[in-house]
Design an enzyme around this catalytic site. Structure first.
Site, PDB file in Angstrom:
ATOM      1  N   HIS A 191       1.041  -1.215   0.220  1.00  0.00           N
ATOM      2  CA  HIS A 191       0.051  -0.584   0.318  1.00  0.00           C
ATOM      3  C   HIS A 191       1.135   1.030   0.146  1.00  0.00           C
ATOM      4  O   HIS A 191       2.296   1.744   0.983  1.00  0.00           O
ATOM      5  CB  HIS A 191      -0.596  -0.190   1.052  1.00  0.00           C
ATOM      6  N   MET A 238       0.758  11.620   0.205  1.00  0.00           N
ATOM      7  CA  MET A 238       0.219  12.885   0.391  1.00  0.00           C
ATOM      8  C   MET A 238       0.925  13.629  -0.026  1.00  0.00           C
ATOM      9  O   MET A 238       2.006  13.657  -0.132  1.00  0.00           O
ATOM     10  CB  MET A 238       0.571  12.619   1.970  1.00  0.00           C
ATOM     11  N   HIS A 283      -2.875   4.449  -2.959  1.00  0.00           N
ATOM     12  CA  HIS A 283      -4.120   5.479  -2.000  1.00  0.00           C
ATOM     13  C   HIS A 283      -3.522   7.106  -2.519  1.00  0.00           C
ATOM     14  O   HIS A 283      -2.863   7.385  -1.913  1.00  0.00           O
ATOM     15  CB  HIS A 283      -4.146   5.221  -0.785  1.00  0.00           C
ATOM     16  N   MET A 314      -4.491  10.483  -1.495  1.00  0.00           N
ATOM     17  CA  MET A 314      -4.656  11.205  -0.982  1.00  0.00           C
ATOM     18  C   MET A 314      -3.961  12.718  -0.690  1.00  0.00           C
ATOM     19  O   MET A 314      -3.447  13.178  -0.022  1.00  0.00           O
ATOM     20  CB  MET A 314      -4.282  11.387   0.698  1.00  0.00           C
ATOM     21  N   MET A 342     -12.179   4.377   5.427  1.00  0.00           N
ATOM     22  CA  MET A 342     -10.875   4.687   6.102  1.00  0.00           C
ATOM     23  C   MET A 342     -11.352   4.451   7.534  1.00  0.00           C
ATOM     24  O   MET A 342     -12.419   5.164   8.033  1.00  0.00           O
ATOM     25  CB  MET A 342     -10.781   6.114   5.845  1.00  0.00           C
ATOM     26  N   ASP A 374      -9.035   0.687   6.270  1.00  0.00           N
ATOM     27  CA  ASP A 374      -7.334   1.265   6.452  1.00  0.00           C
ATOM     28  C   ASP A 374      -7.568   2.411   7.634  1.00  0.00           C
ATOM     29  O   ASP A 374      -7.830   3.222   7.908  1.00  0.00           O
ATOM     30  CB  ASP A 374      -7.261   1.938   5.692  1.00  0.00           C
TER      31      ASP A 374
END
Length: 231
Positions: free
Chosen positions: A37, A41, A70, A72, A141, A179
Site C-alpha cells: 500500500h 499525501m 492510495h 490522499m 478509512m 485502512d
C-alpha cells in the site's frame, strides 16, 4: 487476482524505512506478501507529505508486488495518467477530493488500472452506491487520514457491514479495504463484517520479521464467511 473469498494484507509503506524502500519491497515479497500500500499525501488534502509518481516508478522496476496506490491529494484526476505511467496496479481516489468522481473512476480503468474509491470515516456510503459496478474496491478509512499509528475508530466496523450488504444488493463483487488501526486484534471482527483487504502500517512494520508478522495477521483473521453469513 483477489476475490471476495480472499483475505489480503497490504502493508502501508508509510511506516517503512523510506531510506531503503527497494529493500523493504524485496523483503515483503520474500515474506509472501502479494500487495503493498502506497499512501500518497500532498500536504493539502491531508496534513502530511510523502511520495509521488517518480518514487513509485523507480520502485516499480524493482518489485513484482501489486501496487495498491492510495491518493490522499486534492483533485486527484489531474494525476491519474502519471500514476498509470509509474506502474500503479490499483489507484484509489478520495470521494471527498474529487468533483467528478465517475469520470475519474472511468479514466483509471481506461488506463489499465483497477479503480477504487476511499471514504473518510464521516463520509456516507451513499457516495459510492451508484459506482459499485465500476469499482474494484472501496476503501473505508478507519482513522482520519494523514498520519500512521492512529487508533481504530469503532463505528467503522458497522460501516463495513453496511457496505458489504450494499455490494450484495448491487450484485457487485467490489472488494472492501480497511485502512487505519488494523491489527491482529481486530482483523477477525473486520473480516466477519465483510472486509477483504487490510492495510496495516506501524502494526506490521513495527514487528519484524515480516514473514512471521504476515502469518500472525492471517492466523488472526476469521474463517472466510459463507454467503449466508454475509446476509
Amino acid at each position: 487476482m483477489a476475490n471476495r473469498n480472499s483475505v489480503i494484507l497490504s502493508p502501508s509503506l508509510l511506516s517503512s524505512d523510506f531510506s531503503r524502500l527497494g529493500e523493504e519491497l524485496a523483503q515483503l515479497e520474500s515474506a509472501g506478501l502479494d500487495w503493498v500500500h502506497w499512501d500518497v499525501m500532498d500536504g493539502s488534502f491531508v496534513p502530511n507529505i510523502t511520495f509521488g509518481p517518480p518514487v513509485i516508478g523507480q520502485c516499480r522496476k524493482r518489485s513484482g508486488l501489486f501496487f495498491d496506490v492510495h491518493l490522499m491529494i486534492d483533485d486527484p484526476g489531474r494525476y491519474v495518467a502519471a500514476f498509470a505511467e509509474a506502474g500503479a496496479d490499483l489507484l484509489c481516489v478520495h470521494a471527498e477530493a474529487e468533483t467528478h468522481l465517475e469520470r475519474t473512476v472511468s479514466e483509471i480503468a481506461r488506463l489499465g488500472m483497477r479503480p477504487a474509491v476511499a471514504l473518510n470515516p464521516h463520509t456516507p456510503l451513499s457516495v459510492v452506491e451508484y459506482l459499485l459496478p465500476q469499482l474494484h474496491m472501496v476503501l473505508i478509512m478507519s482513522v482520519n487520514p494523514g498520519f500512521g499509528g492512529q487508533s481504530f475508530i469503532p463505528f467503522c466496523i458497522d460501516k463495513v457491514r453496511k457496505l458489504d450488504l450494499m455490494i450484495q444488493r448491487a450484485g457487485a463483487d467490489t472488494l472492501i479495504q480497511v485502512d487505519g488501526g488494523v491489527t491482529p486484534d481486530n482483523i477477525a471482527e473486520l473480516r466477519r463484517a465483510g472486509a477483504d483487504v487490510f492495510v496495516s502500517g506501524s502494526a506490521f512494520f513495527g514487528h519484524p520479521p515480516y514473514a512471521e508478522r504476515h502469518q500472525a495477521f492471517m492466523a488472526a483473521a476469521a474463517p472466510v464467511p459463507q454467503p449466508s453469513e454475509r446476509e
